[in-house]
Design an enzyme around this catalytic site. Sequence first.
Site, PDB file in Angstrom:
ATOM      1  N   SER A   1      87.624  56.426 109.423  1.00  0.00           N
ATOM      2  CA  SER A   1      87.946  55.816 107.841  1.00  0.00           C
ATOM      3  C   SER A   1      89.474  55.718 107.785  1.00  0.00           C
ATOM      4  O   SER A   1      90.132  54.775 108.662  1.00  0.00           O
ATOM      5  CB  SER A   1      87.641  56.689 106.703  1.00  0.00           C
ATOM      6  OG  SER A   1      87.709  56.152 105.669  1.00  0.00           O
TER       7      SER A   1
ATOM      8  N   HIS B   1      78.943  56.853 104.937  1.00  0.00           N
ATOM      9  CA  HIS B   1      80.524  56.869 105.343  1.00  0.00           C
ATOM     10  C   HIS B   1      80.757  58.420 105.924  1.00  0.00           C
ATOM     11  O   HIS B   1      80.338  59.402 105.088  1.00  0.00           O
ATOM     12  CB  HIS B   1      81.144  56.662 104.290  1.00  0.00           C
ATOM     13  CG  HIS B   1      82.574  56.495 104.652  1.00  0.00           C
ATOM     14  ND1 HIS B   1      83.093  55.496 105.482  1.00  0.00           N
ATOM     15  CD2 HIS B   1      83.888  57.016 104.220  1.00  0.00           C
ATOM     16  CE1 HIS B   1      84.357  55.780 105.607  1.00  0.00           C
ATOM     17  NE2 HIS B   1      84.894  56.577 104.684  1.00  0.00           N
TER      18      HIS B   1
ATOM     19  N   GLU C   1      77.699  52.840 104.750  1.00  0.00           N
ATOM     20  CA  GLU C   1      78.837  53.476 104.626  1.00  0.00           C
ATOM     21  C   GLU C   1      79.096  53.504 102.954  1.00  0.00           C
ATOM     22  O   GLU C   1      79.071  54.746 102.645  1.00  0.00           O
ATOM     23  CB  GLU C   1      79.941  52.336 105.010  1.00  0.00           C
ATOM     24  CG  GLU C   1      80.017  52.074 106.621  1.00  0.00           C
ATOM     25  CD  GLU C   1      80.899  53.263 107.239  1.00  0.00           C
ATOM     26  OE1 GLU C   1      81.253  54.342 106.714  1.00  0.00           O
ATOM     27  OE2 GLU C   1      81.236  52.919 108.362  1.00  0.00           O
TER      28      GLU C   1
END
Length: 529
Positions: free
Chosen positions: A214, A420, A334
Amino acid sequence: MTIAGALATLSLMIAQPTDRPADDPPLVRIDQGELTGVAEGEVAAFKNIPYAAPPVAEMRWRPPGTAPRWEGRRDASTYGPICIQATPQGDPGVGPLPMSEDCLNLNVWRPLDTSAPAPVMVWIHGGGLVNGSGTAALYDGSHLARQGMVVVTLNYRLGRLGFFDHPALAAERPADEPAGNYGVMDVIAALRWVKANIAVFGGDPDNVTIFGESAGGAMVTRLMISPPARDLFARAVVQSGLGRELQTPLDRRGAFDLPSARERGEVWAHGHNLMTAADLRSAPVELLLTPAPVFANGDLTLIDGRILPSTVEAAFRAGRQSSAPLIIGTNSAEFWWMKPTDRNGYGMIDDDMTWLERAQITQAYGGEAGFDRGFITDAVFSEPARLLARLHAAAGRPAYLYRFDISSPDNPEPHGGATHAIERPYVFGTLSLLPYPVRPVDQAASQAMMGYWTSFARSGDPNGVGRPDWPMAAGKGNPTLLLLRNDGPVAVPTPDAGRLDLIEQFRERPRGRPRALRPDEDAARPYQH
């Protein structure tokens, strides 16, 4: 063997004297002093090693200074403080308190029986550049170390302490001093520390892989385009690292005439009656957290001209990125919980679609419900990852694209895929921290991911005996990727290519000016990782 490799072997022999009792704690000597670590099974761990000077007082909003030295033996058996951030609320990517501005520390795991220079894997944590730490149990490096790796995790400055500028700060600093991207400078300082010291721990300083997830993945793409970082790593892995995020110039108006980082800093400081550099450097850290800066709005993704000379996308298009082999990929669901109508920076992506673009893209998702569920995931993650893989391959550099789609019926979130950040425990082998019972499917997937990742760290090629072949991505068309799914990995053309093509066409045409968010308009469920 290279000269560096020979020195690594010699340093390791010095660091592991054969006449020391086996039950003594592991001991190493680096330039800063001696470190006493802890043996954890077949792995030695050294924690809370300072890699730069404490960025406090007059060093707040300065590039990282020289790492401190000490006399005697420093206890390196427990983690150090995490960097300043909002109080953790059970986020598994955040380590234990305390937190402090004096947080520029790193941790090293190595196999106890290493007798030759080992590949080095340096993890850069996510957290939207506002939270997280390298000390989370999720990022315990011992499982990867058992695969023959030397693993490093680290902290870097976050939020306004890590990504900020103000006219008063600009007025007092030397003209040649880099500014704004202090968190990126911290990571570069940590990589320099690794280059200088990792041989003592049995690592090969010429074989360093940076990997992150991320915002940590976005840091990896930034390191790939950063001139000061160019010779500090040999390979790179980007997990859900975005790619087309809004990026803000330090001292001039940016895309769509949005305010510069310096203008944003001045507006924020004026609201707190902080007018001078002295005011800013003496402000309590709690003040710096209010209101929180927003990753999606460009508050923290800065282009400063020295550390980061351009947007990531522009550098990749021009072939100015590192030539390091690259793994890049995303998860299948995600941001399943975020809709294009949400009032945040990601929800603004589709605001200037024409009626025809919206109709075509909505149709590609099978209707409004599919568009609401999947557009943000694809626009923020899947399409940019495919683009960067393709650009890297087109520049003649090895690129491997993946999609993680491991899902469990026991996951209580209605995600419809892999949400995610869920892949992190699979990469680190810390499956006990999954939010659902561990299945044989999860264990097999983790072994496969660790195998691909560590093979890549060794040679720049993730393939190895006993795993399905992972072909390199092509520089044009729809690349083949490795799909990691419940029934095992398989190489397939990138799924959902039609809708990704439509998103790519939309993202690459000239766009109108988006409206900047007010501080009170961040997401109902803030972007964290």
